[in-house]
Design a protein around this motif. Sequence first.
Motif, PDB file in Angstrom:
ATOM      1  N   GLY A  90       0.780  -1.304   0.029  1.00 52.27           N
ATOM      2  CA  GLY A  90       0.041  -0.018  -0.132  1.00 52.27           C
ATOM      3  C   GLY A  90       1.011   1.354   0.102  1.00 52.27           C
ATOM      4  O   GLY A  90       0.310   2.461   0.034  1.00 52.27           O
ATOM      5  N   ARG A  91       1.990   1.231   0.089  1.00 50.57           N
ATOM      6  CA  ARG A  91       2.737   2.328   0.127  1.00 50.57           C
ATOM      7  C   ARG A  91       3.423   2.844  -1.360  1.00 50.57           C
ATOM      8  O   ARG A  91       3.800   4.170  -1.604  1.00 50.57           O
ATOM      9  CB  ARG A  91       4.158   2.100   1.054  1.00 50.57           C
ATOM     10  N   SER A  92       3.071   2.119  -2.256  1.00 53.28           N
ATOM     11  CA  SER A  92       3.505   2.320  -3.504  1.00 53.28           C
ATOM     12  C   SER A  92       2.351   1.976  -4.550  1.00 53.28           C
ATOM     13  O   SER A  92       2.093   0.638  -4.666  1.00 53.28           O
ATOM     14  CB  SER A  92       4.799   1.442  -4.369  1.00 53.28           C
ATOM     15  N   ILE A  93       1.691   3.032  -5.047  1.00 54.37           N
ATOM     16  CA  ILE A  93       0.606   2.821  -6.135  1.00 54.37           C
ATOM     17  C   ILE A  93       0.824   3.673  -7.202  1.00 54.37           C
ATOM     18  O   ILE A  93       1.849   4.192  -7.196  1.00 54.37           O
ATOM     19  CB  ILE A  93      -0.740   3.348  -5.565  1.00 54.37           C
ATOM     20  N   GLY A  94       0.140   3.580  -8.247  1.00 52.76           N
ATOM     21  CA  GLY A  94       0.534   4.510  -9.392  1.00 52.76           C
ATOM     22  C   GLY A  94      -0.728   4.469 -10.383  1.00 52.76           C
ATOM     23  O   GLY A  94      -1.691   4.079 -10.336  1.00 52.76           O
ATOM     24  N   LEU A  95      -0.186   5.024 -11.613  1.00 48.89           N
ATOM     25  CA  LEU A  95      -1.162   5.350 -12.705  1.00 48.89           C
ATOM     26  C   LEU A  95      -1.414   4.440 -13.442  1.00 48.89           C
ATOM     27  O   LEU A  95      -0.515   3.690 -13.977  1.00 48.89           O
ATOM     28  CB  LEU A  95      -0.685   6.722 -13.560  1.00 48.89           C
ATOM     29  N   ALA A  96      -2.738   3.987 -13.583  1.00 48.47           N
ATOM     30  CA  ALA A  96      -3.131   2.840 -14.553  1.00 48.47           C
ATOM     31  C   ALA A  96      -3.896   3.377 -15.753  1.00 48.47           C
ATOM     32  O   ALA A  96      -4.728   4.125 -15.912  1.00 48.47           O
ATOM     33  CB  ALA A  96      -4.274   2.085 -13.939  1.00 48.47           C
ATOM     34  N   SER A  97      -2.976   3.415 -16.863  1.00 48.43           N
ATOM     35  CA  SER A  97      -3.154   4.064 -18.287  1.00 48.43           C
ATOM     36  C   SER A  97      -3.363   3.294 -19.239  1.00 48.43           C
ATOM     37  O   SER A  97      -2.975   2.339 -19.566  1.00 48.43           O
ATOM     38  CB  SER A  97      -1.970   5.107 -18.500  1.00 48.43           C
ATOM     39  N   VAL A  98      -4.327   3.828 -20.294  1.00 49.82           N
ATOM     40  CA  VAL A  98      -4.711   3.189 -21.485  1.00 49.82           C
ATOM     41  C   VAL A  98      -3.617   2.512 -22.169  1.00 49.82           C
ATOM     42  O   VAL A  98      -3.411   1.610 -22.885  1.00 49.82           O
ATOM     43  CB  VAL A  98      -5.510   3.853 -22.335  1.00 49.82           C
ATOM     44  N   ALA A  99      -2.418   3.532 -22.438  1.00 49.25           N
ATOM     45  CA  ALA A  99      -1.201   3.006 -23.104  1.00 49.25           C
ATOM     46  C   ALA A  99      -0.649   1.831 -22.894  1.00 49.25           C
ATOM     47  O   ALA A  99      -0.705   0.730 -23.779  1.00 49.25           O
ATOM     48  CB  ALA A  99      -0.212   4.252 -23.199  1.00 49.25           C
ATOM     49  N   PRO A 100      -0.118   1.584 -21.774  1.00 49.93           N
ATOM     50  CA  PRO A 100       0.443   0.313 -21.368  1.00 49.93           C
ATOM     51  C   PRO A 100      -0.652  -0.995 -20.920  1.00 49.93           C
ATOM     52  O   PRO A 100      -0.301  -2.135 -21.211  1.00 49.93           O
ATOM     53  CB  PRO A 100       1.267   0.497 -20.073  1.00 49.93           C
ATOM     54  N   LEU A 101      -1.863  -0.585 -20.479  1.00 53.29           N
ATOM     55  CA  LEU A 101      -2.709  -1.522 -20.054  1.00 53.29           C
ATOM     56  C   LEU A 101      -3.901  -2.020 -21.207  1.00 53.29           C
ATOM     57  O   LEU A 101      -3.991  -3.112 -21.141  1.00 53.29           O
ATOM     58  CB  LEU A 101      -3.719  -1.011 -18.985  1.00 53.29           C
ATOM     59  N   ALA A 102      -3.958  -1.177 -22.144  1.00 48.04           N
ATOM     60  CA  ALA A 102      -4.872  -1.595 -23.266  1.00 48.04           C
ATOM     61  C   ALA A 102      -4.296  -1.602 -24.488  1.00 48.04           C
ATOM     62  O   ALA A 102      -4.897  -2.514 -25.503  1.00 48.04           O
ATOM     63  CB  ALA A 102      -6.115  -0.649 -23.252  1.00 48.04           C
ATOM     64  N   ILE A 103      -3.470  -0.737 -24.786  1.00 48.40           N
ATOM     65  CA  ILE A 103      -2.724  -0.625 -26.277  1.00 48.40           C
ATOM     66  C   ILE A 103      -1.412  -1.770 -26.037  1.00 48.40           C
ATOM     67  O   ILE A 103      -1.188  -2.305 -27.005  1.00 48.40           O
ATOM     68  CB  ILE A 103      -2.289   0.700 -26.342  1.00 48.40           C
ATOM     69  N   GLY A 104      -0.576  -1.496 -25.089  1.00 41.03           N
ATOM     70  CA  GLY A 104       0.623  -2.219 -25.188  1.00 41.03           C
ATOM     71  C   GLY A 104       0.643  -3.657 -25.253  1.00 41.03           C
ATOM     72  O   GLY A 104       1.324  -4.537 -25.951  1.00 41.03           O
ATOM     73  N   PRO A 105      -0.545  -4.714 -24.706  1.00 47.19           N
ATOM     74  CA  PRO A 105      -0.639  -5.912 -24.978  1.00 47.19           C
ATOM     75  C   PRO A 105      -0.699  -6.439 -26.405  1.00 47.19           C
ATOM     76  O   PRO A 105      -0.032  -7.381 -26.854  1.00 47.19           O
ATOM     77  CB  PRO A 105      -1.820  -6.284 -24.263  1.00 47.19           C
ATOM     78  N   THR A 106      -1.213  -5.490 -27.445  1.00 48.76           N
ATOM     79  CA  THR A 106      -1.260  -5.773 -28.961  1.00 48.76           C
ATOM     80  C   THR A 106       0.168  -4.937 -29.582  1.00 48.76           C
ATOM     81  O   THR A 106       0.635  -5.815 -30.385  1.00 48.76           O
ATOM     82  CB  THR A 106      -2.457  -5.214 -29.500  1.00 48.76           C
ATOM     83  N   LEU A 107       0.437  -4.012 -28.979  1.00 50.32           N
ATOM     84  CA  LEU A 107       1.518  -3.045 -29.699  1.00 50.32           C
ATOM     85  C   LEU A 107       2.905  -3.937 -29.544  1.00 50.32           C
ATOM     86  O   LEU A 107       3.729  -3.885 -30.494  1.00 50.32           O
ATOM     87  CB  LEU A 107       1.515  -1.777 -29.034  1.00 50.32           C
TER      88      LEU A 107
END
Length: 326
Positions: A90-107
């Motif tokens: 819980g001390r480290s969280i971060g940004l969940a973005s379309v680029a790595p999470l929805a585009i990256g898996p195909t790119l």
Amino acid sequence: MAGTPGFTRRATLAAGASLLAAPALAQAPWPNGPIRFIGIFPPGGGTDILSRLWCQKMAELTGEQFVVENRSGSAGNIGTEAIARAAPDGRSIGLASVAPLAIGPTLYRKLPFDVTRDFTFLGGLWKLPNMLVVNNDVPARTVPELIGLVQANPGKFSYASSGSGTTVHLSGAKFAAMAGLEMIHVPYRGGAPAHVDLLGGRVHMIFDNIPQALQSAREGKVRALAVTGAQRSPQAPEIPAMAEYLPGFEITSWAGVMAPAGLPLPMVERIAALTRQALDSPDLTARYQENGATVWPASPEEFATFRAAEERAFAPIIRAAGAQVD
């Protein structure tokens, strides 16, 4: 991609039910000290501005310090990997973005993380369209004029992006494909440096996130021609939607918050509840609107479901653009 989602349906339903149990959440062990928020793009860009606004509101709600650490590069993959490799305490969280999470898996044929296995999705934060802006040396003042100009000069016009595979890149690729244009893609390590070169005349245009693009356009530093949402943006109703010229054109950027896989359920519940509380606050809603974004208070389960649907939607765009890389 193979693997078990970091946040199961049973867990997300339990988290959703817990939002109604405020007294129990008050005892949840989060936060209990400074929180590191890993931003995956450089300082000064649209996503960084919106992330810091959320962190500021979370600090006000919790009384704890939220420290933004920008880990940019590789279209957000470097920062996203840092989130995946952090301890699930819980001390480290971060940004969940379309680029790595929805585009990256195909790119990318290979990523340094597994989207379905390595994260705990905590909820949505915002959605926003991109905005096509050109530098002031480009004579076109409308999208049809720009299309005609580029068609008459194939291979001579460039469009910048915040990195290969971002919505900024794919907006430009889709525009070129739908309008039958030959343009040069110039990727940067984030929106801020791309915008600097746009202002300096080193690139001709960019489909930038609205916050930075709109501000520069209203200051007269660039010329705004269109937004990439299905309709005009409430923040800039005078700017046409690209779909008015190219029917069916729509690409929207989005972001949420996530943690490494294995985050304890009480922390998931607590963060989800506080995030919804932050997004419900009128001042944060107003600040997001000022920056062209719309608050998106998706639950952890809603976020995970939406992310998977977006991955399926972006896949054919990436393949048609020939944008897949090793």
